[in-house]
Design an enzyme around this catalytic site. Structure first.
Site, PDB file in Angstrom:
ATOM      1  N   SER A  33       0.826  -1.200   0.000  1.00 18.68           N
ATOM      2  CA  SER A  33       0.000   0.000   0.000  1.00 18.68           C
ATOM      3  C   SER A  33       0.867   1.259   0.000  1.00 18.68           C
ATOM      4  O   SER A  33       1.661   1.462  -0.903  1.00 18.68           O
ATOM      5  CB  SER A  33      -0.975  -0.030   1.175  1.00 18.68           C
ATOM      6  OG  SER A  33      -1.924   0.989   1.080  1.00 18.68           O
ATOM      7  N   ASP A  58      -2.895   6.275  -3.747  1.00 21.59           N
ATOM      8  CA  ASP A  58      -1.716   5.621  -3.199  1.00 21.59           C
ATOM      9  C   ASP A  58      -1.214   4.550  -4.177  1.00 21.59           C
ATOM     10  O   ASP A  58      -1.857   4.288  -5.201  1.00 21.59           O
ATOM     11  CB  ASP A  58      -1.993   5.070  -1.799  1.00 21.59           C
ATOM     12  CG  ASP A  58      -2.910   3.860  -1.799  1.00 21.59           C
ATOM     13  OD1 ASP A  58      -3.615   3.639  -2.793  1.00 21.59           O
ATOM     14  OD2 ASP A  58      -2.937   3.136  -0.785  1.00 21.59           O
ATOM     15  N   ASP A  91      -1.117   1.315  -4.580  1.00 21.48           N
ATOM     16  CA  ASP A  91      -1.937   0.209  -5.080  1.00 21.48           C
ATOM     17  C   ASP A  91      -3.364   0.641  -5.395  1.00 21.48           C
ATOM     18  O   ASP A  91      -4.227  -0.180  -5.672  1.00 21.48           O
ATOM     19  CB  ASP A  91      -1.922  -0.977  -4.110  1.00 21.48           C
ATOM     20  CG  ASP A  91      -2.659  -0.714  -2.818  1.00 21.48           C
ATOM     21  OD1 ASP A  91      -2.574   0.425  -2.316  1.00 21.48           O
ATOM     22  OD2 ASP A  91      -3.317  -1.634  -2.292  1.00 21.48           O
ATOM     23  N   ASP A 115      -5.938   1.891  -3.779  1.00 17.68           N
ATOM     24  CA  ASP A 115      -7.150   1.636  -3.000  1.00 17.68           C
ATOM     25  C   ASP A 115      -7.519   2.828  -2.117  1.00 17.68           C
ATOM     26  O   ASP A 115      -8.600   2.854  -1.533  1.00 17.68           O
ATOM     27  CB  ASP A 115      -7.054   0.338  -2.187  1.00 17.68           C
ATOM     28  CG  ASP A 115      -5.942   0.336  -1.156  1.00 17.68           C
ATOM     29  OD1 ASP A 115      -5.166   1.312  -1.086  1.00 17.68           O
ATOM     30  OD2 ASP A 115      -5.848  -0.648  -0.400  1.00 17.68           O
TER      31      ASP A 115
END
Length: 580
Positions: A146, A303, A305, A307
């Site tokens: 993340s 961010d 990734d 999400d």
């Protein structure tokens, strides 16, 4: 076996990966660093695992990835031939070793006879969730840490519904992982052999197109792009959202989108930011520069990734202000419910899902539309679990789910927080207000005026390493053993301990109908609240705060006072546990 024996087994392993072997030779020179790498196994928890890259059982490397994958393989094998044939979808982000770890996971699973599907290049976490459902796979993996620093990577596991594994299933996978005694001895076939056998298949464009078609369905007013001259600046912060966000905005007709050039392409070092986290205002520095240059109405950051989504809007002084996750969530929710009500598409049994540390403003908005709000534990997997439950029971129709840490889900074709969806809806909400001659900041003030001036805060305490982890546990235990009765002039009205599962109000005790979790929450007589929980992904403990007053000024002052009083108490606790 103590850590020295484990480390020695790695030192003596003749086939150790060359890069890891070289790292191990360096670690041997400093025993404390060697101990940090081997004193425990990298914990595979309910959300998978996350840790620093490097050699050792307490690090992310090809052997710990194989171990996690072998545990997942055992879990899938227990569900029979059909589960193995349905297989596992694997995605990965832009971090160091992400493509390599994705392939190691695929090889480990495929060697066990499990069908695997690996994306041809980096993809957002929510698209992995969608792909799992689209391909009717049994499970999914995404290699990501993340928004953690560059030295981290991670491994998240998903169930057949597209959500992260709920606790009951995760516990089984964890037990299977922990049954594996030596990760060095897990054998995998070659990528070439497994691809030739059809056990590893590459996926990409077909899933992208299907995901895009679903993304377009979340729009409440698809023609707003044509009716407003909206300017957007977007930064993927070197991560996975670049292509999907741009494609989705273009598909809905938003043409004036400027991408921050320095942050457009993948970069595992995230070299233009201190932290690739849209929660950090500093991450918007280059977006603000470009926003001022092009006169943007809205700045969007995702961010690595994809999400989590952060947005910045123009205040009356002409400066860009980064909204909190709670504020963005309130704007999206109010817009969604208002539009659905006007069009007559708002279901009577609609439900809003939020976490226990997310603002009460969401509940206030939902109540104004005669809708119920359900609280779940922190972690989007619990929201996904509720969506699945309501699909089965029909008790509620899912409308919106969010958490204060910049995670939102509108359309349930994905089952994890989706920054691509949120980017589309935030852009549409901005266009909606601009059509009325208002900025999105002014739209937020309208929401406050309708529902109340809610303000929230977040502080954290980072304590790294083995000693730090122990100190965090002692701090929580100190609060648990001596519950907070007041904070300054505020008296505690309700104490909630999610580990014991008890809610205490005066002399009244009731059970909290949520899974056990090491979380404490105190609500004061004026409705303000404080919540404590250790981070599940970083070596820190987090402190959440919420207030509501008659004006924005009063709420900010109240929040500042509560944060100050509470952090003074925390500092006292820290000194106490460090002296033990």
């Amino acid at each position: 076996m103590d850590w020295k024996e484990v480390a020695n087994s790695w030192i003596e392993f003749k086939d150790l990966d060359v890069e890891l072997h070289n790292q191990l030779e360096e670690l041997k020179k400093e025993e404390k660093l060697l101990e940090e790498a081997f004193y425990k196994n990298l914990e595979f928890g309910t959300g998978g695992m996350r840790g620093e890259l490097g050699v050792g059982t307490n690090r992310m490397n090809i052997y710990t990835v194989r171990k996690a994958s072998a545990g997942l393989a055992a879990y899938i094998d227990e569900h029979g031939v059909e589960a193995k044939q349905r297989g596992v979808v694997i995605a990965y982000d832009s971090r160091h070793k992400s493509p390599e770890f994705a392939m190691e996971a695929a090889k480990t699973l495929a060697t066990k006879g499990i069908q695997t599907y690996v994306f041809d290049e980096l993809r957002p976490t929510p698209e992995l969730s969608f792909a799992l459902r689209y391909l009717n796979a049994f499970s999914g993996i995404v290699i990501t840490a993340s928004h953690n620093p560059p030295e981290y990577n991670g491994y998240k596991v998903y169930g057949s519904d597209g959500g992260q594994l709920p606790p009951a299933d995760a516990d089984i996978v964890i037990s299977r992982v922990n049954e594996i005694e030596n990760e060095l001895l897990i054998e995998v076939d070659s990528e070439e052999k497994l691809k030739a056998a059809g056990l590893i298949k590459t996926i990409g464009q077909e899933v992208d197109k299907a995901y895009l078609e679903n993304l377009k369905t979340i729009s409440e007013n698809p023609h707003l792009a044509e009716e407003t001259d909206l300017h957007v600046v977007f930064t993927p912060l070197h991560g996975t959202a670049n292509k999907p966000v741009r494609s989705a905005l273009a598909a809905l007709g938003y043409k004036n989108v400027t991408v921050v050039k320095e942050q457009e392409l993948p970069d595992p070092e995230f070299s233009t930011v201190k932290s690739p986290n849209p929660e950090e205002h500093a991450a918007f520095e280059l977006a603000i520069r470009d926003g001022k240059r092009v006169g943007a109405d809205l700045l969007i950051a995702t961010d690595p990734d994809a999400d989590r989504l952060g947005i910045a809007v123009l205040n009356p002084e002409g400066e860009y202000v980064v909204l909190t996750g709670n504020q963005t969530g309130a704007l999206l929710l109010d817009y969604l419910l208002t539009q659905k009500k006007e069009k007559g598409t708002l279901p009577q049994n609609g439900v809003v899902l939020k976490t226990i540390v997310t603002s009460e403003l969401g509940r206030k908005i939902a109540s104004a539309f005669q809708l119920e709000t359900i609280d779940v534990l922190t972690g989007f997997k619990f929201i996904a679990e509720k969506i699945k439950e309501y699909e089965v029971t029909g008790e509620h129709t899912y409308l919106f789910g969010y958490e204060e840490s910049y995670g939102y889900l509108i359309g349930d074709f994905a089952r994890d927080k989706d920054a691509v969806q949120a980017a589309l809806l935030a852009t549409e909400v901005c266009a909606y207000y601009k059509k009325q001659g208002l900025s999105l900041y002014e739209g937020m003030i309208q929401v406050f005026e309708k529902y109340g001036y809610y303000q929230e805060g977040l502080r954290s305490l980072t304590l790294k390493g083995k000693e730090g982890a122990e100190q965090i546990q002692r701090i929580l235990a100190s609060f648990r053993n001596d519950p907070l009765k007041n904070l300054g002039s505020l008296k505690t009205a309700v104490s909630e301990d999610y580990l014991t599962g008890l809610r205490i109000s005066g002399i009244k005790e009731e059970k909290i109908e949520l899974p056990k979790s090491n979380v404490l929450k105190y609500t004061f007589e004026d409705g303000s609240w404080v919540c404590l929980r250790p981070s599940g992904t970083e070596p820190k403990v987090k402190f959440y705060f919420g207030v509501n007053s008659e004006s924005l000024k009063d709420s900010k002052a109240k929040l500042e006072a509560i944060e100050k009083d509470f952090m003074e108490l925390v500092n006292q606790k820290v000194k106490m546990v460090q002296e033990i």
